[in-house]
Scaffold this motif. Structure first.
Motif, PDB file in Angstrom:
ATOM      1  N   ARG A  33       0.824  -1.208   0.000  1.00  0.00           N
ATOM      2  CA  ARG A  33       0.000   0.000   0.000  1.00  0.00           C
ATOM      3  C   ARG A  33       0.862   1.263   0.000  1.00  0.00           C
ATOM      4  O   ARG A  33       0.367   2.365   0.201  1.00  0.00           O
ATOM      5  CB  ARG A  33      -0.915   0.017   1.233  1.00  0.00           C
ATOM      6  CG  ARG A  33      -1.910  -1.120   1.313  1.00  0.00           C
ATOM      7  CD  ARG A  33      -2.904  -0.889   2.435  1.00  0.00           C
ATOM      8  NE  ARG A  33      -2.255  -0.803   3.737  1.00  0.00           N
ATOM      9  CZ  ARG A  33      -2.022  -1.841   4.546  1.00  0.00           C
ATOM     10  NH1 ARG A  33      -2.398  -3.058   4.163  1.00  0.00           N
ATOM     11  NH2 ARG A  33      -1.433  -1.667   5.710  1.00  0.00           N
ATOM     12  N   HIS A  34       2.179   1.093  -0.193  1.00  0.00           N
ATOM     13  CA  HIS A  34       3.141   2.203  -0.195  1.00  0.00           C
ATOM     14  C   HIS A  34       3.195   2.892   1.170  1.00  0.00           C
ATOM     15  O   HIS A  34       3.397   4.104   1.254  1.00  0.00           O
ATOM     16  CB  HIS A  34       2.818   3.226  -1.293  1.00  0.00           C
ATOM     17  CG  HIS A  34       2.832   2.656  -2.665  1.00  0.00           C
ATOM     18  ND1 HIS A  34       3.994   2.296  -3.311  1.00  0.00           N
ATOM     19  CD2 HIS A  34       1.827   2.358  -3.511  1.00  0.00           C
ATOM     20  CE1 HIS A  34       3.700   1.810  -4.503  1.00  0.00           C
ATOM     21  NE2 HIS A  34       2.395   1.833  -4.641  1.00  0.00           N
ATOM     22  N   GLU A  63       9.825   4.985  -3.368  1.00  0.00           N
ATOM     23  CA  GLU A  63       8.452   5.050  -3.839  1.00  0.00           C
ATOM     24  C   GLU A  63       8.475   6.013  -5.020  1.00  0.00           C
ATOM     25  O   GLU A  63       8.905   7.160  -4.875  1.00  0.00           O
ATOM     26  CB  GLU A  63       7.533   5.578  -2.742  1.00  0.00           C
ATOM     27  CG  GLU A  63       6.103   5.800  -3.196  1.00  0.00           C
ATOM     28  CD  GLU A  63       5.266   6.479  -2.131  1.00  0.00           C
ATOM     29  OE1 GLU A  63       4.107   6.823  -2.429  1.00  0.00           O
ATOM     30  OE2 GLU A  63       5.768   6.700  -1.018  1.00  0.00           O
ATOM     31  N   VAL A  64       8.028   5.559  -6.180  1.00  0.00           N
ATOM     32  CA  VAL A  64       8.179   6.347  -7.409  1.00  0.00           C
ATOM     33  C   VAL A  64       6.834   6.882  -7.873  1.00  0.00           C
ATOM     34  O   VAL A  64       5.852   6.145  -7.959  1.00  0.00           O
ATOM     35  CB  VAL A  64       8.821   5.513  -8.533  1.00  0.00           C
ATOM     36  CG1 VAL A  64       9.045   6.377  -9.770  1.00  0.00           C
ATOM     37  CG2 VAL A  64      10.144   4.902  -8.060  1.00  0.00           C
ATOM     38  N   VAL A  65       6.812   8.180  -8.163  1.00  0.00           N
ATOM     39  CA  VAL A  65       5.651   8.832  -8.753  1.00  0.00           C
ATOM     40  C   VAL A  65       6.096   9.434 -10.087  1.00  0.00           C
ATOM     41  O   VAL A  65       7.126  10.110 -10.147  1.00  0.00           O
ATOM     42  CB  VAL A  65       5.098   9.948  -7.848  1.00  0.00           C
ATOM     43  CG1 VAL A  65       3.917  10.647  -8.522  1.00  0.00           C
ATOM     44  CG2 VAL A  65       4.685   9.385  -6.489  1.00  0.00           C
ATOM     45  N   VAL A  66       5.350   9.163 -11.143  1.00  0.00           N
ATOM     46  CA  VAL A  66       5.648   9.715 -12.461  1.00  0.00           C
ATOM     47  C   VAL A  66       4.554  10.703 -12.833  1.00  0.00           C
ATOM     48  O   VAL A  66       3.360  10.393 -12.711  1.00  0.00           O
ATOM     49  CB  VAL A  66       5.760   8.599 -13.522  1.00  0.00           C
ATOM     50  CG1 VAL A  66       5.801   9.192 -14.928  1.00  0.00           C
ATOM     51  CG2 VAL A  66       7.001   7.761 -13.268  1.00  0.00           C
ATOM     52  N   CYS A  67       4.961  11.881 -13.275  1.00  0.00           N
ATOM     53  CA  CYS A  67       4.022  12.939 -13.643  1.00  0.00           C
ATOM     54  C   CYS A  67       4.144  13.249 -15.125  1.00  0.00           C
ATOM     55  O   CYS A  67       5.237  13.542 -15.609  1.00  0.00           O
ATOM     56  CB  CYS A  67       4.305  14.191 -12.805  1.00  0.00           C
ATOM     57  SG  CYS A  67       3.452  15.677 -13.383  1.00  0.00           S
ATOM     58  N   ASP A  68       3.033  13.176 -15.828  1.00  0.00           N
ATOM     59  CA  ASP A  68       3.027  13.562 -17.238  1.00  0.00           C
ATOM     60  C   ASP A  68       1.605  13.890 -17.664  1.00  0.00           C
ATOM     61  O   ASP A  68       0.747  12.996 -17.716  1.00  0.00           O
ATOM     62  CB  ASP A  68       3.587  12.457 -18.117  1.00  0.00           C
ATOM     63  CG  ASP A  68       4.104  12.982 -19.456  1.00  0.00           C
ATOM     64  OD1 ASP A  68       3.483  13.918 -19.988  1.00  0.00           O
ATOM     65  OD2 ASP A  68       5.134  12.470 -19.946  1.00  0.00           O
ATOM     66  N   GLY A 103       3.522  -0.872  -9.890  1.00  0.00           N
ATOM     67  CA  GLY A 103       3.963  -0.345  -8.611  1.00  0.00           C
ATOM     68  C   GLY A 103       4.336   1.117  -8.619  1.00  0.00           C
ATOM     69  O   GLY A 103       4.759   1.658  -7.593  1.00  0.00           O
ATOM     70  N   VAL A 104       4.206   1.777  -9.777  1.00  0.00           N
ATOM     71  CA  VAL A 104       4.553   3.197  -9.887  1.00  0.00           C
ATOM     72  C   VAL A 104       3.279   4.006 -10.096  1.00  0.00           C
ATOM     73  O   VAL A 104       2.482   3.712 -10.980  1.00  0.00           O
ATOM     74  CB  VAL A 104       5.527   3.447 -11.057  1.00  0.00           C
ATOM     75  CG1 VAL A 104       5.768   4.936 -11.246  1.00  0.00           C
ATOM     76  CG2 VAL A 104       6.841   2.728 -10.810  1.00  0.00           C
TER      77      VAL A 104
END
Length: 333
Positions: free
Chosen positions: A122-123, A187-192, A205-206
């Motif tokens: 659950r991060h 913990e990876v967050v990708v923004c686009d 998982g991202v």
């Protein structure tokens, strides 16, 4: 991709479910040179199967033998030290003068191990506390500032993504950066916000967010355990993120681009409310100069520089400079 600790805990849970006896070894203190850091874990199954590492030398072999013969931590947790003498250090493959203290726990209850794994899924950060007298373990929520603690009576270990990475851009390079960062406990967050890239994102998982980069940086409330890497090559996106990230406590802020483009970026950013000290925090061109050309190689260079900064290693002391203008800095999403 699993971190080393996650592999150890998953193996522990699986072996316990199969009815095996499992001893969990955790490095709680080191003196002098030591191959593995405090917090490193090793799971030893009753028949000698292992997952993880605490030394990289012969300590594992000694632990396996003692677990097989039930001569260590047979009934309750206990502490042991390796490498007390020069002879022991040589025998167990430790560097000269190196010593390490281990807590050995015969895992009696699978519930807390499963609880840690569920929290990580659950991060969430989880703290697991082991009572050395009773062998009972308990769980509670943890924060990124919590660290391993051991006072001889209780051992508290922290599990989960203690570090965060925000990647601006959801292109090919971002996928490699995200996958490698996960293996390094981020913990990876990708923004686009661009549909043509976001719609193709497929890294398990991202978290993917389609918000504007500056809004996402503010919403994440970046702390000193956070990093930001901008890789879109689009100033309308990268600069938005950098303007907010450079004002935050994030330990690392980097952007892809050649030296020329980096200088132009600094000139643009200087027109806004950023101080010279904040501008100086920008790592650009991003990554270490290791001759990287392909997206996975560039990802290695970026994560290597992040790791050095995270551990407060001065890059100049190891003779490594940041990337100059080269093909590696013209990869676009």
């Amino acid at each position: 991709m699993d971190s080393v600790d996650l592999q150890v805990l998953k193996s522990t849970a699986a072996w316990l479910a199969e009815g095996h006896r499992v001893i969990l070894a955790t490095v709680t203190e080191t003196w002098g040179s030591s191959p593995r850091p405090v917090g490193a874990m090793l799971a030893v199954r009753g028949d000698g199967m292992v997952a993880g590492s605490v030394s990289g030398g012969c300590v594992e072999d000694d632990l396996i033998e003692k677990v097989r013969t039930s001569s260590l931590a047979a009934a309750k947790p206990e502490t042991t030290i390796y490498g007390i003498s020069k002879e022991d250090a040589q025998r167990f493959g430790l560097p000269c003068g190196g010593r390490l203290q281990l807590v050995l726990e015969p895992v009696a209850d699978r519930a807390t191990v499963d609880g840690v794994l569920s929290g990580i899924e659950r991060h969430e950060l989880m703290a697991r506390t082991l009572d050395m007298d009773s062998g009972v373990a308990t769980l509670k929520a943890a924060s990124r500032n919590d660290i391993l603690e051991f006072d001889g009576k209780r051992l508290t270990t922290v599990h989960g993504p203690r570090w965060r990475l925000l990647v601006i851009g959801a292109g090919q390079l971002s996928k490699y950066v995200a996958q490698m960062a996960q293996a390094l406990d981020y913990e990876v967050v990708v923004c686009d916000p661009r549909a043509e890239y976001a719609d193709m994102w497929d890294v398990p998982g991202v978290e993917l967010t389609r918000g504007m980069p500056d809004d996402v940086v503010v919403e994440l409330n970046l702390d000193s355990h956070s990093a930001v890497v901008a890789v879109t090559h689009d100033p309308k996106l990268d600069d938005l993120a950098l303007l907010e990230a450079l004002k935050s406590p994030a330990f690392y802020v980097g952007a892809l681009g050649s030296r020329l483009n980096t200088e132009k970026r600094r000139e643009r950013l200087a027109q806004f409310d950023l101080s010279q000290a904040e501008l100086a925090r920008l790592h650009g061109p991003v990554g270490l100069r290791i001759g990287s050309k392909t997206p996975p190689e560039i990802a290695v260079a970026i994560l290597a520089e992040m790791t050095a900064v995270r551990h407060d290693v001065a890059l100049e002391t190891v003779g490594i400079k940041t990337l100059d203008k080269s093909a590696t800095q013209t990869v676009c999403n």
